[in-house]
Design an enzyme around this catalytic site. Structure first.
Site, mmCIF file in Angstrom:
data_model
loop_
_atom_site.group_PDB
_atom_site.id
_atom_site.type_symbol
_atom_site.label_atom_id
_atom_site.label_comp_id
_atom_site.label_asym_id
_atom_site.label_seq_id
_atom_site.Cartn_x
_atom_site.Cartn_y
_atom_site.Cartn_z
ATOM 1 N N ARG A 129 0.872 -1.061 -0.031
ATOM 2 C CA ARG A 129 0.240 0.101 -0.016
ATOM 3 C C ARG A 129 0.823 1.397 -0.085
ATOM 4 O O ARG A 129 0.191 2.437 -0.540
ATOM 5 C CB ARG A 129 -0.964 0.026 1.217
ATOM 6 C CG ARG A 129 -1.750 1.407 1.329
ATOM 7 C CD ARG A 129 -2.983 1.140 2.326
ATOM 8 N NE ARG A 129 -2.299 0.730 3.800
ATOM 9 C CZ ARG A 129 -1.585 1.555 4.590
ATOM 10 N NH1 ARG A 129 -1.653 2.768 4.286
ATOM 11 N NH2 ARG A 129 -1.434 0.882 5.729
ATOM 12 N N TYR A 136 -14.156 17.110 -17.195
ATOM 13 C CA TYR A 136 -14.535 15.671 -16.980
ATOM 14 C C TYR A 136 -15.842 15.543 -16.171
ATOM 15 O O TYR A 136 -15.408 16.022 -15.110
ATOM 16 C CB TYR A 136 -13.576 14.702 -17.003
ATOM 17 C CG TYR A 136 -14.001 13.348 -16.575
ATOM 18 C CD1 TYR A 136 -14.881 12.473 -17.754
ATOM 19 C CD2 TYR A 136 -13.637 12.367 -15.770
ATOM 20 C CE1 TYR A 136 -15.390 11.430 -17.486
ATOM 21 C CE2 TYR A 136 -14.055 11.348 -15.598
ATOM 22 C CZ TYR A 136 -14.800 10.527 -16.315
ATOM 23 O OH TYR A 136 -15.162 9.172 -16.291
ATOM 24 N N ASP A 181 -4.635 17.651 -16.363
ATOM 25 C CA ASP A 181 -5.106 16.249 -16.958
ATOM 26 C C ASP A 181 -4.707 16.274 -18.172
ATOM 27 O O ASP A 181 -5.263 16.888 -19.157
ATOM 28 C CB ASP A 181 -6.646 16.234 -16.447
ATOM 29 C CG ASP A 181 -6.871 14.559 -16.919
ATOM 30 O OD1 ASP A 181 -6.309 14.209 -17.891
ATOM 31 O OD2 ASP A 181 -8.000 14.170 -16.319
ATOM 32 N N LYS A 200 -6.621 4.718 -20.013
ATOM 33 C CA LYS A 200 -6.877 4.985 -21.448
ATOM 34 C C LYS A 200 -5.599 4.753 -22.490
ATOM 35 O O LYS A 200 -5.199 3.757 -22.719
ATOM 36 C CB LYS A 200 -7.101 6.578 -21.526
ATOM 37 C CG LYS A 200 -8.425 6.774 -20.495
ATOM 38 C CD LYS A 200 -9.423 5.907 -20.379
ATOM 39 C CE LYS A 200 -10.767 6.456 -19.669
ATOM 40 N NZ LYS A 200 -10.516 6.471 -18.453
#
Length: 417
Positions: free
Chosen positions: A74, A128, A201, A226
């Site tokens: 983690r 977005y 972004d 993506k």
């Protein structure tokens, strides 16, 4: 300058995507192996959840200095770090922090900028949909105030930034779904003038097409699900950042637990190898599809910065050089509504209706029903997302096949269109 000659870190982009993130190789020197033992060409995958130490003191040091040793997945891991740092290298930034999804990366970047109760963030109004909702719900509930502005209105954007002096500014290089191009130079200068953390972004263009750090960005966010992954089989996010912001980002990653799996990181490294090859084909296909749709009688408008009549064509040409204009586009059905958009989506035979983008497959999506369904109809209309808008993510198929498929789907619309 063509894509193969585009230099980052002294090597062509095409070279770096092939060799970054390998265990060994020309860009990743390591200690030599004993004579007779070969070196792996492909990177390995470390799946361990935890790491053991010879002494309790050594484990204590690992907890005290998590950037210098691995102790728990983690916190960090070899494969996930290899992937995130490879993306950061391509972006020209000091380091990368991996996350389990693009939205986890967006959230972490905003928190890593130090946003808290009483702070202000300025964001594009057509950001977005999930990011828009994150700002308006989760962060608003924590006392963070968001000012939305049309980043295409540079004067209004600069004026707002100068007036509210936000702690952070969030932009998308190319917006989703209307593929509007942000003037990163102007926004970066405004951010610098007031000391704001500038977050961009860069999912749509990828560092092949644009590197926001060259325009003043402090952090660059990717939904690596993506284009970087590119094959529709992994989910990941990365925040690339300047060195001074990395400790805060790593703390957010460690405490929120938005951990990237080593397998998805390994798939991301594999995706990087063919990133430029895929994008060159996808960009060429997108231009052909956009041109064909612009000539179709049942299409009212095509949103694609590669078209000469697009309002941001000159800006995109200046920012992207001769490498292309991206593989995302959107089009509006003439006099179209939700039933018309769904009719077209249902009629597609090759292009796949799916709520993602950037894959080798061409994909179609109805923003009003998917990415921006969390906005009210009034909010969608304000930013130009109508009920007849369809977003396309163009893949690597034959361009003529894609055009034929879209034409036959549009031909199913009644004659009133």
């Amino acid at each position: 300058m063509n894509g193969n000659d585009q230099k980052t870190g002294g090597r062509a982009f095409a070279t770096r995507v092939v060799h970054l993130g390998r265990d060994t190789g020309p860009l990743n020197p390591t200690a030599t192996r004993p004579d007779g033992q070969g070196r792996p060409v492909a990177p390995g995958m470390q799946l361990a959840t935890s790491f053991s130490f010879g002494t309790a003191d050594a484990l204590d040091d690992a907890f005290e200095h998590p950037d210098e040793a691995y102790c728990y997945a983690r916190i960090s891991g070899p494969t996930t770090d290899q992937f995130a740092n490879a993306v950061a290298d391509l972006e020209g930034l000091d380091g990368g922090v991996p996350f389990g999804s693009g939205m986890a990366a967006v959230h972490a970047a905003l928190l890593g900028a130090g946003l808290g109760a009483g702070d202000t963030v300025v964001s594009s109004q057509d950001v977005y949909g999930a990011t828009h909702t994150l700002l308006g719900t989760v962060l608003a509930g924590q006392g963070v105030r968001t000012h939305l502005v049309d980043f295409q209105d540079v004067e209004a954007t600069q004026s707002l930034i100068a007036r509210v002096r936000p702690k952070a500014i969030f932009a998308e290089t190319v917006s989703n779904p209307l593929v509007r191009v942000a003037d990163l130079t102007a926004i970066g200068e405004a951010a610098q003038s007031v000391g704001s953390v500038f977050i961009v972004d860069n999912t749509f263009p990828t560092p092949y097409l644009c590197r926001p750090a060259e325009f003043g960005a402090h952090m660059v966010v990717h939904s690596a699900t993506k284009y970087i992954g590119g094959h529709g089989d992994m989910t990941a996010g990365v925040v690339a950042a300047r060195a001074d912001l990395l400790p805060a980002l790593r703390l957010v990653a460690r405490l929120t637990g938005a951990t990237l799996s080593p397998f998805d990181a390994w798939l991301g490294l594999r995706g990087l190898r063919t990133l430029e090859l895929r994008l060159v084909r996808q960009f060429a296909n997108a231009m052909a599809v956009a041109t064909a749709l612009a000539a179709h009688p049942k299409v009212a408008r095509v949103h694609y910065p590669g078209l000469p009549d697009h309002p941001h064509h000159a800006l995109a040409s200046s920012m992207f050089g001769d490498r292309g204009f991206g593989a995302m586009l959107a089009f509006e059905i003439r006099n179209g509504g939700v039933p018309d958009a769904r009719l077209v989506l249902d009629a597609l035979r090759l292009v796949l209706p799916a709520p993602t983008l950037g894959d080798v497959y061409s994909l179609a999506m109805h923003p009003a029903s998917a990415s921006h369904r969390g906005l009210t109809p009034e909010d969608r209309a304000k930013i130009g997302i109508g009920d007849g808008l369809i977003r396309l993510s163009i893949g690597i198929e034959g361009a003529s096949d894609l055009i034929d498929d879209l034409r036959q789907a549009l031909d199913q619309l009644p004659s009133r269109h």
